[in-house]
Design a protein around this motif. Structure first.
Motif, PDB file in Angstrom:
ATOM      1  N   ARG A  98      42.205   7.979  -6.933  1.00 42.06           N
ATOM      2  CA  ARG A  98      41.638   7.966  -5.587  1.00 42.06           C
ATOM      3  C   ARG A  98      42.531   8.768  -4.642  1.00 42.06           C
ATOM      4  NH1 ARG A  98      38.527   3.420  -2.982  1.00 42.06           N
ATOM      5  NH2 ARG A  98      36.952   2.942  -4.535  1.00 42.06           N
ATOM      6  N   THR A  99      41.918   9.477  -3.705  1.00 41.22           N
ATOM      7  CA  THR A  99      42.714  10.151  -2.681  1.00 41.22           C
ATOM      8  C   THR A  99      43.385   9.097  -1.802  1.00 41.22           C
ATOM      9  OG1 THR A  99      40.865  10.157  -1.144  1.00 41.22           O
ATOM     10  CG2 THR A  99      41.110  12.106  -2.573  1.00 41.22           C
ATOM     11  N   ILE A 100      44.324   9.539  -0.961  1.00 35.60           N
ATOM     12  CA  ILE A 100      45.015   8.619  -0.047  1.00 35.60           C
ATOM     13  C   ILE A 100      43.990   7.882   0.814  1.00 35.60           C
ATOM     14  CG2 ILE A 100      46.599   8.549   1.946  1.00 35.60           C
ATOM     15  CD1 ILE A 100      47.866   9.011  -0.930  1.00 35.60           C
ATOM     16  N   GLU A 101      43.054   8.658   1.347  1.00 34.16           N
ATOM     17  CA  GLU A 101      42.005   8.075   2.185  1.00 34.16           C
ATOM     18  C   GLU A 101      41.221   6.997   1.423  1.00 34.16           C
ATOM     19  OE1 GLU A 101      39.087  10.577   4.781  1.00 34.16           O
ATOM     20  OE2 GLU A 101      38.399  10.634   2.690  1.00 34.16           O
ATOM     21  N   LYS A 102      40.875   7.297   0.172  1.00 40.42           N
ATOM     22  CA  LYS A 102      40.072   6.350  -0.615  1.00 40.42           C
ATOM     23  C   LYS A 102      40.896   5.130  -1.034  1.00 40.42           C
ATOM     24  CE  LYS A 102      36.152   8.518  -0.687  1.00 40.42           C
ATOM     25  NZ  LYS A 102      35.064   7.967   0.119  1.00 40.42           N
ATOM     26  N   ASN A 103      42.190   5.333  -1.196  1.00 44.08           N
ATOM     27  CA  ASN A 103      43.052   4.185  -1.497  1.00 44.08           C
ATOM     28  C   ASN A 103      43.080   3.215  -0.318  1.00 44.08           C
ATOM     29  OD1 ASN A 103      44.890   3.798  -3.992  1.00 44.08           O
ATOM     30  ND2 ASN A 103      44.765   6.028  -3.778  1.00 44.08           N
ATOM     31  N   GLY A 112      33.421  -4.917   2.987  1.00 48.11           N
ATOM     32  CA  GLY A 112      32.110  -4.537   3.488  1.00 48.11           C
ATOM     33  C   GLY A 112      32.095  -3.918   4.879  1.00 48.11           C
ATOM     34  N   TYR A 113      33.210  -3.285   5.269  1.00 49.23           N
ATOM     35  CA  TYR A 113      33.203  -2.586   6.561  1.00 49.23           C
ATOM     36  C   TYR A 113      32.258  -1.389   6.501  1.00 49.23           C
ATOM     37  CZ  TYR A 113      37.294  -5.091   8.381  1.00 49.23           C
ATOM     38  OH  TYR A 113      38.152  -6.037   8.853  1.00 49.23           O
ATOM     39  N   ALA A 114      31.598  -1.097   7.623  1.00 50.73           N
ATOM     40  CA  ALA A 114      30.729   0.077   7.695  1.00 50.73           C
ATOM     41  C   ALA A 114      31.561   1.345   7.560  1.00 50.73           C
ATOM     42  CB  ALA A 114      29.981   0.086   9.030  1.00 50.73           C
ATOM     43  N   LYS A 115      30.941   2.397   7.054  1.00 57.28           N
ATOM     44  CA  LYS A 115      31.636   3.672   6.816  1.00 57.28           C
ATOM     45  C   LYS A 115      32.378   4.186   8.056  1.00 57.28           C
ATOM     46  CE  LYS A 115      30.917   5.099   2.493  1.00 57.28           C
ATOM     47  NZ  LYS A 115      31.982   4.457   1.747  1.00 57.28           N
ATOM     48  N   GLU A 116      31.732   4.090   9.210  1.00 65.02           N
ATOM     49  CA  GLU A 116      32.366   4.598  10.434  1.00 65.02           C
ATOM     50  C   GLU A 116      33.621   3.811  10.791  1.00 65.02           C
ATOM     51  OE1 GLU A 116      29.157   4.427  13.355  1.00 65.02           O
ATOM     52  OE2 GLU A 116      28.002   5.327  11.712  1.00 65.02           O
ATOM     53  N   GLU A 117      33.508   2.477  10.643  1.00 63.59           N
ATOM     54  CA  GLU A 117      34.655   1.632  10.936  1.00 63.59           C
ATOM     55  C   GLU A 117      35.784   1.938   9.943  1.00 63.59           C
ATOM     56  OE1 GLU A 117      35.144  -0.237  13.497  1.00 63.59           O
ATOM     57  OE2 GLU A 117      37.012  -1.227  12.857  1.00 63.59           O
ATOM     58  N   GLN A 118      35.431   2.145   8.694  1.00 66.86           N
ATOM     59  CA  GLN A 118      36.435   2.513   7.688  1.00 66.86           C
ATOM     60  C   GLN A 118      37.162   3.785   8.114  1.00 66.86           C
ATOM     61  OE1 GLN A 118      35.114   2.843   3.606  1.00 66.86           O
ATOM     62  NE2 GLN A 118      33.873   1.003   3.738  1.00 66.86           N
ATOM     63  N   LEU A 131      51.077  10.042   8.418  1.00 68.08           N
ATOM     64  CA  LEU A 131      50.499  10.733   7.262  1.00 68.08           C
ATOM     65  C   LEU A 131      49.179  11.428   7.603  1.00 68.08           C
ATOM     66  CD1 LEU A 131      51.024   8.435   4.122  1.00 68.08           C
ATOM     67  CD2 LEU A 131      52.067  10.656   4.565  1.00 68.08           C
ATOM     68  N   SER A 132      48.930  11.626   8.895  1.00 70.08           N
ATOM     69  CA  SER A 132      47.703  12.328   9.264  1.00 70.08           C
ATOM     70  C   SER A 132      47.714  13.704   8.607  1.00 70.08           C
ATOM     71  CB  SER A 132      47.611  12.478  10.786  1.00 70.08           C
ATOM     72  OG  SER A 132      47.652  11.210  11.382  1.00 70.08           O
ATOM     73  N   GLY A 133      46.585  14.105   8.066  1.00 72.34           N
ATOM     74  CA  GLY A 133      46.509  15.404   7.397  1.00 72.34           C
ATOM     75  C   GLY A 133      46.639  15.297   5.886  1.00 72.34           C
ATOM     76  N   PHE A 134      47.034  14.125   5.410  1.00 73.83           N
ATOM     77  CA  PHE A 134      47.204  13.955   3.957  1.00 73.83           C
ATOM     78  C   PHE A 134      46.080  13.140   3.324  1.00 73.83           C
ATOM     79  CE2 PHE A 134      51.370  15.018   5.531  1.00 73.83           C
ATOM     80  CZ  PHE A 134      51.875  15.865   4.567  1.00 73.83           C
ATOM     81  N   GLU A 135      45.021  12.883   4.088  1.00 73.25           N
ATOM     82  CA  GLU A 135      44.001  11.960   3.588  1.00 73.25           C
ATOM     83  C   GLU A 135      43.329  12.413   2.301  1.00 73.25           C
ATOM     84  OE1 GLU A 135      44.396  13.698   6.626  1.00 73.25           O
ATOM     85  OE2 GLU A 135      43.338  12.214   7.804  1.00 73.25           O
ATOM     86  N   HIS A 136      43.249  13.737   2.086  1.00 69.08           N
ATOM     87  CA  HIS A 136      42.531  14.213   0.898  1.00 69.08           C
ATOM     88  C   HIS A 136      43.445  14.495  -0.301  1.00 69.08           C
ATOM     89  CE1 HIS A 136      39.082  14.075   3.369  1.00 69.08           C
ATOM     90  NE2 HIS A 136      39.515  15.016   4.185  1.00 69.08           N
ATOM     91  N   LYS A 137      44.727  14.208  -0.142  1.00 69.15           N
ATOM     92  CA  LYS A 137      45.674  14.381  -1.256  1.00 69.15           C
ATOM     93  C   LYS A 137      45.556  13.192  -2.213  1.00 69.15           C
ATOM     94  CE  LYS A 137      47.964  17.981   0.491  1.00 69.15           C
ATOM     95  NZ  LYS A 137      47.643  19.304  -0.011  1.00 69.15           N
ATOM     96  N   PHE A 138      45.967  13.436  -3.442  1.00 64.51           N
ATOM     97  CA  PHE A 138      46.085  12.340  -4.404  1.00 64.51           C
ATOM     98  C   PHE A 138      47.527  11.827  -4.389  1.00 64.51           C
ATOM     99  CE2 PHE A 138      42.253  14.435  -5.743  1.00 64.51           C
ATOM    100  CZ  PHE A 138      41.440  13.361  -6.121  1.00 64.51           C
ATOM    101  N   PRO A 139      47.732  10.555  -4.780  1.00 61.56           N
ATOM    102  CA  PRO A 139      49.086   9.993  -4.711  1.00 61.56           C
ATOM    103  C   PRO A 139      50.160  10.880  -5.352  1.00 61.56           C
ATOM    104  CG  PRO A 139      47.533   8.250  -5.198  1.00 61.56           C
ATOM    105  CD  PRO A 139      46.746   9.542  -5.183  1.00 61.56           C
ATOM    106  N   TRP A 140      49.832  11.465  -6.531  1.00 64.50           N
ATOM    107  CA  TRP A 140      50.844  12.266  -7.231  1.00 64.50           C
ATOM    108  C   TRP A 140      51.225  13.530  -6.477  1.00 64.50           C
ATOM    109  CZ3 TRP A 140      48.754  17.006  -8.452  1.00 64.50           C
ATOM    110  CH2 TRP A 140      47.354  17.074  -8.554  1.00 64.50           C
ATOM    111  N   GLN A 141      50.448  13.888  -5.472  1.00 62.31           N
ATOM    112  CA  GLN A 141      50.782  15.070  -4.679  1.00 62.31           C
ATOM    113  C   GLN A 141      51.763  14.740  -3.553  1.00 62.31           C
ATOM    114  OE1 GLN A 141      46.510  16.050  -4.073  1.00 62.31           O
ATOM    115  NE2 GLN A 141      47.106  18.101  -4.766  1.00 62.31           N
ATOM    116  N   LEU A 142      52.076  13.455  -3.392  1.00 63.17           N
ATOM    117  CA  LEU A 142      52.985  13.025  -2.323  1.00 63.17           C
ATOM    118  C   LEU A 142      54.324  12.591  -2.896  1.00 63.17           C
ATOM    119  CD1 LEU A 142      50.699  10.745  -0.094  1.00 63.17           C
ATOM    120  CD2 LEU A 142      50.883  13.226  -0.115  1.00 63.17           C
ATOM    121  N   SER A 143      55.378  12.675  -2.066  1.00 57.76           N
ATOM    122  CA  SER A 143      56.694  12.179  -2.473  1.00 57.76           C
ATOM    123  C   SER A 143      56.663  10.650  -2.551  1.00 57.76           C
ATOM    124  CB  SER A 143      57.741  12.598  -1.443  1.00 57.76           C
ATOM    125  OG  SER A 143      57.516  11.905  -0.229  1.00 57.76           O
ATOM    126  N   GLY A 144      57.692  10.058  -3.167  1.00 58.70           N
ATOM    127  CA  GLY A 144      57.779   8.600  -3.271  1.00 58.70           C
ATOM    128  C   GLY A 144      57.736   7.915  -1.913  1.00 58.70           C
TER     129      GLY A 144
END
Ligand code: ADP
Ligand code: MG
Length: 263
Positions: A98-103, A112-118, A131-144
């Motif tokens: 999952r991307t950071i955003e999806k995590n 069950g939050y609505a998509k907009e609220e999410q 971490l703004s700007g990193f929402e579409h990265k995957f965890p392995w693309q980020l440092s520890g």
């Protein structure tokens, strides 16, 4: 109980014994503790003194054997159902597919939050942990350090007043840890959360906390509770001041008095 009404967490004579094939393990023995709203409490002590167990009892992931515990004035079970807390684990525990955003979205989806609220909450919490700007990265693309910040964001996403953090920075190198300590303090001040934080590090405990709980193993128990006299404003340099070193000394003495590190 009036004392527990004003407490976020209130433990009285709290005991938890694990029954194992090798006999009973007294993970928590007669723990008395009050966590007040807005406190930053650190739990420090060697492996096996019951730090994780205490957090897990608060979170209703373990059941007490005897004694009393309330969370926001309720039983841990009711508090869990009321989503009273966010939990940050020792390892970042992000889902690699999952991307950071999806995590961060995962607990919100489950609730069950609505998509907009999410989307709103994801943007807010990512901003809080820088971490703004990193929402579409995957965890392995980020440092520890960034992964651990993402897992903090996930714990913040449903905006519980209480944050339970179990050695969140234990696996990171010291420079990264310093930086995250500073950021966590800022976040705590900005959000007015109550934080229960487990650590092995004396400087980390002293730097972050309003109150330091010193624990000792076999049986797991509280041996000292130290109220910090440090000012709310804490640049990293505060760690070289006499006041800081004095508190660190008392923590060290507490650990020694509890025979915590004798093997
Ligand atoms: P800490 O987080 O301070 O290292 P823990 O709370 O993990 O300590 O463990 C306290 C004690 O309870 C240790 O002796 C540990 O081995 C034991 N323990 C922890 N979890 C379990 C379990 N699920 N079953 C049996 N014993 C456990
Ligand atoms: Mg632990």
């Amino acid at each position: 109980m009036t004392s527990s009404a004003s407490s976020v967490v209130s433990a009285r004579n709290l005991c938890l014994t694990y029954n194992t094939n090798d006999g009973p393990v007294h993970a928590l023995s007669n723990v008395d503790l009050d966590v007040r709203k807005g406190d930053f409490i650190s739990f420090i002590g060697p492996s096996g003194c019951g730090k994780t167990t205490f957090l897990r009892v608060i979170a209703d992931l373990e059941r007490k054997t005897s004694g009393d515990i309330t969370v926001n004035g309720m039983s841990p079970e009711d508090a869990r159902k009321a989503r009273a807390y966010g939990y940050v684990f020792q390892a970042a525990a992000l889902y690699p597919w999952r991307t950071i955003e999806k995590n961060i979205a995962l607990p919100l989806e489950i609730m069950g939050y609505a998509k907009e609220e999410q989307a709103k909450r994801i943007a807010q919490t990512l901003e809080l942990v820088n971490l703004s700007g990193f929402e579409h990265k995957f965890p392995w693309q980020l440092s520890g350090g960034m992964q651990q910040r993402a897992s903090i964001a996930r714990a913040l996403a449903f905006d519980a007043d209480l944050l339970l953090m179990d050695e969140p920075f234990g696996a990171l190198d010291e420079i990264v840890r310093d930086h995250l300590n500073e950021q966590l303090l800022k976040l705590w001040k900005r959000t007015n959360k109550t934080i229960c934080f487990v650590t092995h590090s004396i400087p980390e405990a002293v730097y972050l906390s309003t109150k330091i709980v010193v624990m000792s193993p076999r049986p797991g128990r509280v041996t000292d509770v130290i109220e910090s006299t440090l000012p709310a404003e804490r640049p990293l340099g505060i760690r070289e001041t006499p006041e800081f070193l004095e508190i660190a000394h008392r923590v060290r003495e507490g650990l020694r008095a509890g025979h915590s590190y004798e093997e």
